[in-house]
Design an enzyme around this catalytic site. Structure first.
Site, PDB file in Angstrom:
ATOM      1  N   LYS A  59      20.956 -37.780  53.830  1.00 35.36           N
ATOM      2  CA  LYS A  59      19.519 -37.523  54.050  1.00 35.36           C
ATOM      3  C   LYS A  59      18.665 -38.501  53.247  1.00 35.36           C
ATOM      4  CE  LYS A  59      17.820 -33.379  52.699  1.00 35.36           C
ATOM      5  NZ  LYS A  59      16.664 -33.472  51.785  1.00 35.36           N
ATOM      6  N   SER A  60      19.019 -38.712  51.987  1.00 35.66           N
ATOM      7  CA  SER A  60      18.211 -39.595  51.136  1.00 35.66           C
ATOM      8  C   SER A  60      18.195 -41.014  51.690  1.00 35.66           C
ATOM      9  CB  SER A  60      18.796 -39.627  49.719  1.00 35.66           C
ATOM     10  OG  SER A  60      18.716 -38.357  49.143  1.00 35.66           O
ATOM     11  N   ARG A  98      14.993 -43.308  53.553  1.00 33.98           N
ATOM     12  CA  ARG A  98      14.665 -44.623  52.982  1.00 33.98           C
ATOM     13  C   ARG A  98      14.899 -45.749  53.982  1.00 33.98           C
ATOM     14  NH1 ARG A  98      15.838 -41.030  49.054  1.00 33.98           N
ATOM     15  NH2 ARG A  98      15.094 -41.336  46.922  1.00 33.98           N
ATOM     16  N   GLY A 111      10.543 -32.204  51.608  1.00 35.19           N
ATOM     17  CA  GLY A 111       9.979 -32.658  50.337  1.00 35.19           C
ATOM     18  C   GLY A 111      10.187 -34.145  50.125  1.00 35.19           C
ATOM     19  N   GLN A 130      12.616 -38.489  43.719  1.00 35.87           N
ATOM     20  CA  GLN A 130      11.491 -38.570  44.659  1.00 35.87           C
ATOM     21  C   GLN A 130      10.271 -39.165  43.971  1.00 35.87           C
ATOM     22  OE1 GLN A 130      11.060 -34.573  46.119  1.00 35.87           O
ATOM     23  NE2 GLN A 130      12.937 -34.671  47.331  1.00 35.87           N
ATOM     24  N   ASP A 183      21.221 -30.741  44.190  1.00 31.15           N
ATOM     25  CA  ASP A 183      21.202 -29.931  45.417  1.00 31.15           C
ATOM     26  C   ASP A 183      22.452 -29.066  45.587  1.00 31.15           C
ATOM     27  OD1 ASP A 183      18.724 -30.916  46.123  1.00 31.15           O
ATOM     28  OD2 ASP A 183      19.559 -32.605  47.244  1.00 31.15           O
ATOM     29  N   LYS A 186      12.589 -26.150  44.507  1.00 29.99           N
ATOM     30  CA  LYS A 186      13.199 -26.775  45.687  1.00 29.99           C
ATOM     31  C   LYS A 186      12.655 -26.077  46.945  1.00 29.99           C
ATOM     32  CE  LYS A 186      15.493 -29.902  43.598  1.00 29.99           C
ATOM     33  NZ  LYS A 186      15.103 -31.302  43.797  1.00 29.99           N
ATOM     34  N   ARG A 223      15.572 -21.728  44.094  1.00 27.91           N
ATOM     35  CA  ARG A 223      17.026 -21.623  44.323  1.00 27.91           C
ATOM     36  C   ARG A 223      17.754 -20.845  43.242  1.00 27.91           C
ATOM     37  NH1 ARG A 223      18.273 -27.547  46.925  1.00 27.91           N
ATOM     38  NH2 ARG A 223      17.546 -26.948  48.986  1.00 27.91           N
ATOM     39  N   ARG A 256      20.048 -24.987  52.192  1.00 30.67           N
ATOM     40  CA  ARG A 256      21.242 -24.993  51.344  1.00 30.67           C
ATOM     41  C   ARG A 256      21.638 -23.576  50.905  1.00 30.67           C
ATOM     42  NH1 ARG A 256      21.976 -30.435  51.221  1.00 30.67           N
ATOM     43  NH2 ARG A 256      20.123 -31.676  50.768  1.00 30.67           N
TER      44      ARG A 256
HETATM   45  C1  S3P Z   1      16.022 -36.548  46.771  1.00 30.18           C
HETATM   46  C2  S3P Z   1      15.834 -36.214  45.462  1.00 30.18           C
HETATM   47  C3  S3P Z   1      16.069 -34.855  44.919  1.00 30.18           C
HETATM   48  C4  S3P Z   1      16.856 -33.974  45.893  1.00 30.18           C
HETATM   49  C5  S3P Z   1      16.397 -34.123  47.309  1.00 30.18           C
HETATM   50  C6  S3P Z   1      16.517 -35.574  47.770  1.00 30.18           C
HETATM   51  C7  S3P Z   1      15.754 -37.941  47.195  1.00 30.18           C
HETATM   52  O1  S3P Z   1      14.824 -34.253  44.668  1.00 30.18           O
HETATM   53  O2  S3P Z   1      16.750 -32.627  45.507  1.00 30.18           O
HETATM   54  O3  S3P Z   1      17.140 -33.311  48.204  1.00 30.18           O
HETATM   55  O4  S3P Z   1      16.170 -38.329  48.320  1.00 30.18           O
HETATM   56  O5  S3P Z   1      15.124 -38.673  46.433  1.00 30.18           O
HETATM   57  P1  S3P Z   1      14.039 -34.452  43.267  1.00 30.18           P
HETATM   58  O6  S3P Z   1      13.562 -35.835  43.197  1.00 30.18           O
HETATM   59  O7  S3P Z   1      12.898 -33.476  43.335  1.00 30.18           O
HETATM   60  O8  S3P Z   1      15.032 -34.095  42.208  1.00 30.18           O
END
Ligand code: S3P
Length: 441
Positions: free
Chosen positions: A23-24, A28, A95, A168, A318, A345, A349, A392
């Site tokens: 996902k990350s 990006r 988020g 993030q 996560d 989150k 959680r 999750r």
């Molecule tokens: C993510 C960073 C994390 C993670 C999220 C994905 C990212 O969040 O919990 O699922 O892709 O940068 P935080 O930056 O709030 O820790």
């Protein structure tokens, strides 16, 4: 419409499966493709609701994207080249999408209204907006969605020490830094996932990283010119965590999860499981698209409780709900420390995990920001788990249902599509007894 799921005690899980793209990296890849000159080709993109929200927002700002045979082609507009959106940008439950895009929008001379679902509206945005305001962006509204972000074509560079370990927040500042004259620096107390830095370099930005003990400082040179690239998105280790946990706790299981990202900033869960005595192997390790990937071979076995130190949290942030589920079956009390971030989150959680475990007859409690789970040989089950719009939580407790004496009911699994479309089908294919047909028990 809520989509409940009933998870029942299952026999040994077996076989090989793949999980969807990370996902990350997917968010990006779309963003860097959009900010580049030329075309970016992405294979293995996670086509989940969260990532599609980011794709849609970029399209609303003039980026062309096409999908052919599962591969995505993004025609970039260059850094600073996005067009003002006509309507609000809806990030749904995402988020990561909204926070990263705040950094992008901050560097553009227009205003954008940002909206999201009920869960996203509850999440703190001040952590991203504060540094962006320091750089010269303006915000109309509070520090929660909905709000309007007014970007600027004339941001000022900053050096920013992160008050919380958050990839993030780091990424939003670095993205804004791409469109800012001079050097923008983020200092993080603990290393968080480093996909933004890695991908910035891949697309041609100048990035400097200095590491002094645990603290890392990342500097990007602004007014960058990025060039379209190819990106291969590997399987998401945060999604692989669910079949991994299921295979560890269902006696006799032997499961291989192929092509999983094993970037060390993401593998805290796997280190923890190894400490618990898990039979877990990274096989066929290789590099793909600039990241390390491997096939994970997981075999069931007896596990023992451990203490998970707070400094490990950024590398497995996560994965705590599913670790708590594994801990419920281990011998002894597992203590997971430093979990303040879990409260902000997709749901709280910490609270949702304790409530879910309690509903299934497991003893668990919080001591400040520490989660304690008492392992047991028998998981009674029989309860309903409330997911609070959190994918999750839904997947973690579906896994617990596979070893519970009585079926575990998950109130709503619709949100699973935000990160792991096809979760129930893929888990059924290795032997999980999941019923999400809507029938009664
Ligand atoms: C993510 C960073 C994390 C993670 C999220 C994905 C990212 O969040 O919990 O699922 O892709 O940068 P935080 O930056 O709030 O820790």
């Amino acid at each position: 419409m809520p989509r409940p799921l009933i998870a029942r005690k299952s026999t040994a899980l077996s076989g090989a499966l793949r999980v969807p793209g990370d996902k990350s990296i997917s968010h990006r890849a779309l963003i860097f493709g959009a900010l580049s000159i030329g075309e970016t080709h992405i294979s293995g993109l996670l086509e989940s609701a969260d990532v599609l929200a980011t794709a849609h927002a970029l399209q609303q700002m003039g980026v062309q994207m096409t999908r052919e045979d599962g591969n995505w082609r993004v025609v970039g507009v260059g850094c600073g080249g996005l067009a003002p959106p006509e309507g609000p940008l809806d990030f749904g439950n995402a988020g990561t999408g909204v926070r990263l895009m705040m950094g992008v929008i901050a560097g553009h001379d227009f205003a954008a209204e940002l909206i999201g679902d009920e869960s996203l509206q509850r999440r703190p945005m001040g952590r991203v907006l504060d540094p962006l305001k320091q750089m010269g962006a303006e915000v109309h509204g509070g520090d929660r969605l909905p709000l309007t972000l007014v970007g600027s074509g004339d941001l000022a560079p900053i050096t920013y020490r992160l008050p919380v370990a958050s990839a993030q927040v780091k990424s939003a500042i670095l993205l804004a830094g791409l469109m800012t004259p001079g050097e923008t620096t983020v200092i993080e107390p603990e290393a968080t996932r480093d996909h933004t830095e890695t991908m910035m370099r891949h697309f041609g930005a100048e990035v400097r990283i200095e590491q002094v003990t645990a603290e890392r400082s990342i500097t990007v040179t602004g007014e960058a010119v990025l060039h379209g690239r190819d990106v291969e998105v590997p399987g998401d280790p945060s999604s692989a965590a669910f079949p991994t946990a299921a295979a560890l706790i269902c006696p006799g299981s032997d499961v291989t999860i192929e092509n999983v990202l094993v970037n060390p900033t993401r593998t805290g869960l796997y280190d923890t499981l190894a400490e618990m005595g898990a039979d877990l192997r990274f096989e066929n390790e290789r590099r793909s698209g600039g990241e390390k990937v491997a096939d994970l071979r997981v075999r069931a076995g007896k596990l023992k409780a451990v203490r998970v130190p707070p400094e490990r949290a950024p590398r497995m942030i996560d994965e705590y709900p599913v670790l708590a589920v594994v801990a419920a079956t281990a011998e002894g009390e597992t203590r997971m420390e430093g979990l303040a971030e879990l409260r902000v989150k997709e749901s709280d959680r910490l609270a949702a995990t304790i409530a879910g475990l309690t509903a299934c007859g497991v003893t668990a409690w919080a001591e400040g920001d520490t989660l304690v789970v008492r392992g047991a040989e028998r998981i009674p089950g029989g309860g309903t788990v409330e997911t609070h719009m959190d994918h999750r939580i839904a997947m973690a407790f579906a896994v617990l249902g596979l070893v519970a004496e009585q079926p575990v009911r998950i109130d709503d699994t619709a949100m699973i599509d935000t990160s792991f479309p096809g979760f129930a089908e893929r888990m059924r294919a290795i032997g999980a007894d999941f019923d999400d047909s809507g029938g009664s028990e």
